[in-house]
Scaffold this active site. Structure first.
Site, short mmCIF file in Angstrom:
data_model
loop_
_atom_site.label_atom_id
_atom_site.label_comp_id
_atom_site.label_asym_id
_atom_site.label_seq_id
_atom_site.Cartn_x
_atom_site.Cartn_y
_atom_site.Cartn_z
N GLN A 188 3.09 10.08 1.11
CA GLN A 188 4.33 9.43 1.23
C GLN A 188 5.26 9.74 0.04
O GLN A 188 6.50 9.56 0.27
CB GLN A 188 4.27 7.80 1.28
CG GLN A 188 3.35 7.51 2.59
CD GLN A 188 3.15 5.84 2.62
OE1 GLN A 188 2.60 5.32 2.11
NE2 GLN A 188 4.17 5.30 3.32
N GLY B 223 0.91 -1.22 0.35
CA GLY B 223 0.08 -0.10 -0.02
C GLY B 223 0.77 1.26 -0.04
O GLY B 223 2.05 1.20 0.65
N HIS C 63 -2.96 7.69 6.58
CA HIS C 63 -1.76 8.38 6.02
C HIS C 63 -2.46 9.66 5.58
O HIS C 63 -1.60 10.89 5.51
CB HIS C 63 -1.12 7.88 4.94
CG HIS C 63 0.19 7.02 5.20
ND1 HIS C 63 1.31 7.60 5.90
CD2 HIS C 63 0.29 5.70 5.09
CE1 HIS C 63 2.10 6.26 6.15
NE2 HIS C 63 1.63 5.05 5.64
N CYS D 75 5.70 -0.10 7.25
CA CYS D 75 5.27 1.14 6.43
C CYS D 75 6.58 1.46 5.56
O CYS D 75 7.64 1.77 6.04
CB CYS D 75 5.14 2.23 7.35
SG CYS D 75 4.50 3.82 6.61
N LEU D 76 6.17 1.85 4.50
CA LEU D 76 7.41 2.18 3.30
C LEU D 76 8.07 3.37 3.67
O LEU D 76 9.19 3.54 3.58
CB LEU D 76 7.02 2.24 1.90
CG LEU D 76 6.35 1.00 1.43
CD1 LEU D 76 5.85 1.16 -0.09
CD2 LEU D 76 7.56 0.03 1.46
N HIS E 286 -4.79 1.75 7.19
CA HIS E 286 -3.25 2.17 7.33
C HIS E 286 -3.12 3.22 6.31
O HIS E 286 -2.48 4.44 6.76
CB HIS E 286 -2.24 1.05 7.32
CG HIS E 286 -0.91 1.48 7.32
ND1 HIS E 286 0.11 0.89 7.99
CD2 HIS E 286 -0.26 2.21 6.22
CE1 HIS E 286 1.19 1.20 7.74
NE2 HIS E 286 1.35 2.20 6.80
N GLU E 287 -3.54 3.01 5.10
CA GLU E 287 -3.37 4.07 4.00
C GLU E 287 -4.21 5.27 4.13
O GLU E 287 -3.62 6.50 4.11
CB GLU E 287 -3.46 3.46 2.46
CG GLU E 287 -2.54 2.21 2.32
CD GLU E 287 -1.42 2.71 2.72
OE1 GLU E 287 -0.68 3.73 2.62
OE2 GLU E 287 -0.27 1.62 3.17
ZN LIG Z 1 2.54 3.29 5.71
#
Ligand SMILES: [Zn+2]
Length: 174
Positions: free
Chosen positions: A50, A45, A140, A94-95, A136-137
């Site tokens: 991000q 995701g 963000h 998380c990226l 989660h996304e």
């Molecule tokens: Zn994340």
């Protein structure tokens, strides 16, 4: 085109993003770039903040089974419109917080409403990993990270590691 992913801590990751008003070709291109960036990472995701774009757009694909067809989802203005009382716990990563994982408890099932890339309103129920990932996304888009669910001490420890990582990367980049 792949885009660089911001690493926590970064003020752009803490900011709530405004809704998309018009799904332009530019935003569709951003969605394609985000999918490419997400698959390349690899991740399941990614949210527009991000990659440094403050807009309500997320991409996800939580298909894990080897050999199964991918299911790239692009969601503009995604919104959780219903959540189960039942909760589930997943180890999240998380990226924007590389190599750090922690258990987070969230509703086990959610109903999400969003606009697809053609601007058509979609509604779908998600459970399992998909439910965790989509929540989660969406977090963000509200400037919230999974570490915000952790105890302060654990959060501070992860943030210190990320500061160190950013310093090392900056040094490596010269
Ligand atoms: Zn994340």
């Amino acid at each position: 085109m792949k885009r660089p992913i911001l690493i926590h801590p970064d003020p752009r990751l803490k900011k709530a993003a405004p809704p998309v008003e018009d799904i332009s070709d530019e935003l569709r291109k951003l969605a394609d770039d985000m999918l490419e960036t997400m698959y390349d990472a690899p991740g399941i995701g990614l949210a527009a903040p991000q990659v440094g774009v403050s807009t309500r757009l997320i991409t996800l694909d939580c298909v894990k089974e080897e050999g199964a067809a991918p299911r790239p989802l692009v969601m503009f203005n995604p919104r959780v419109i219903a959540a189960s009382d039942e909760r589930s716990t997943y180890e999240e990563g998380c990226l924007s917080i590389p190599d750090q994982y922690a258990e987070v408890e969230r509703p086990a099932e959610v109903t999400v409403e969003w606009l697809d890339r053609d601007g058509t309103l979609q509604t779908e129920d998600f459970d399992g990993l998909w439910a965790t990932c989509v929540q989660h996304e969406i977090d963000h888009l509200d400037g919230k990270l999974f570490i915000d669910y952790l105890k302060p001490l654990k959060r501070q420890m992860i943030t210190r590691k990320m500061l160190k990582l950013k310093k090392e990367r900056a040094r490596a980049a010269g």
